[in-house]
Write an enzyme that holds these catalytic residues in place. Sequence first.
Site, short mmCIF file in Angstrom:
data_model
loop_
_atom_site.label_atom_id
_atom_site.label_comp_id
_atom_site.label_asym_id
_atom_site.label_seq_id
_atom_site.Cartn_x
_atom_site.Cartn_y
_atom_site.Cartn_z
N LYS A 21 1.06 -1.65 -0.09
CA LYS A 21 -0.14 -0.24 -0.14
C LYS A 21 1.10 1.45 0.16
O LYS A 21 0.50 2.28 -1.31
CB LYS A 21 -1.07 0.15 1.31
CG LYS A 21 -2.14 -1.23 1.53
CD LYS A 21 -2.46 -1.59 2.21
CE LYS A 21 -1.93 -1.25 4.13
NZ LYS A 21 -0.85 -2.55 4.43
N SER A 89 -7.10 -1.21 6.76
CA SER A 89 -9.01 -0.50 6.91
C SER A 89 -9.39 -2.23 6.61
O SER A 89 -10.10 -2.50 5.59
CB SER A 89 -9.33 -0.22 5.51
OG SER A 89 -8.51 0.39 4.29
P1 ADP Z 1 2.55 -1.98 3.42
O1 ADP Z 1 2.18 -0.35 2.55
O2 ADP Z 1 1.27 -2.35 2.65
O3 ADP Z 1 2.37 -2.32 4.19
P2 ADP Z 1 5.05 -1.78 1.50
O4 ADP Z 1 4.92 -0.79 0.46
O5 ADP Z 1 5.41 -1.07 3.37
O6 ADP Z 1 3.43 -2.58 1.97
O7 ADP Z 1 5.75 -2.85 1.63
C1 ADP Z 1 5.71 -3.75 0.10
C2 ADP Z 1 6.81 -4.61 0.49
O8 ADP Z 1 6.11 -5.06 -1.06
C3 ADP Z 1 8.03 -3.50 -0.48
O9 ADP Z 1 9.14 -3.85 -0.12
C4 ADP Z 1 7.77 -3.59 -1.64
O10 ADP Z 1 8.79 -3.56 -2.55
C5 ADP Z 1 7.72 -4.92 -2.34
N1 ADP Z 1 7.12 -5.06 -3.93
C6 ADP Z 1 6.51 -6.17 -4.59
N2 ADP Z 1 6.00 -6.29 -5.64
C7 ADP Z 1 5.23 -4.83 -4.86
C8 ADP Z 1 4.13 -4.43 -5.72
N3 ADP Z 1 3.41 -4.85 -6.91
N4 ADP Z 1 4.23 -3.28 -5.73
C9 ADP Z 1 3.84 -2.95 -4.67
N5 ADP Z 1 4.78 -3.25 -3.45
C10 ADP Z 1 5.64 -4.21 -4.14
#
Ligand code: ADP
Length: 184
Positions: A21, A89
Amino acid sequence: MSAATETGFTVWLTGLSGAGKSTIGRAVARELERRGAHVELLDGDVVRTHLSKGLGYSREDRDTNIERIGWVASRLTRHGAAVVVAAISPYDATRKRVRAWVEEHGPFVEVWVKADVEECARRDVKGLYAKAFAGEITHFTGVDDPYEPPDDAEVVADTVAQTPPQSVGQVIAELERRGLIGAA
Ligand code: ADP
């Protein structure tokens, strides 16, 4: 483009911790800014240090947190901003409630940032899954707390199958398709 006189909207990213996200939200916000929109990024982790400081992870506190974010998003949408929310959410009824608040003033574009618990735990970006599986943290979404997948998301971004730029592109394409932002 969402100049002050034009339509505001809210992009709402929902999904498990580590699903992507914040990564997608930051990149979408940057792209919207590049195209001249007035952008506000409301990231759940940041909101919990300010607007929702002190709230925990019971259903009631989670709902209060999401309702606060939804209320702010609706006010900003009313004033023509491009609002990007990144927050777990987990409860469907609560998401539908904030959708209705935003839709009084502009479009609500729900994005299900979709990754299974196994993949999120493998990424374990914040080291929280290891703690949740060890029982050091309780009420952790996807481990011992529910996540209700949306049935009404405008975009489903499968971040297991996609790269971040692909997921971001999907969101931007939906905003373009709906005429909320101009072409690049
Ligand atoms: P959240 O905010 O949902 O907790 P984060 O954005 O902090 O998640 O972390 C997501 C992780 O997944 C990151 O290390 C990101 O590089 C990796 N990732 C792999 N593929 C995707 C993608 N398609 N979109 C977003 N993040 C991705």
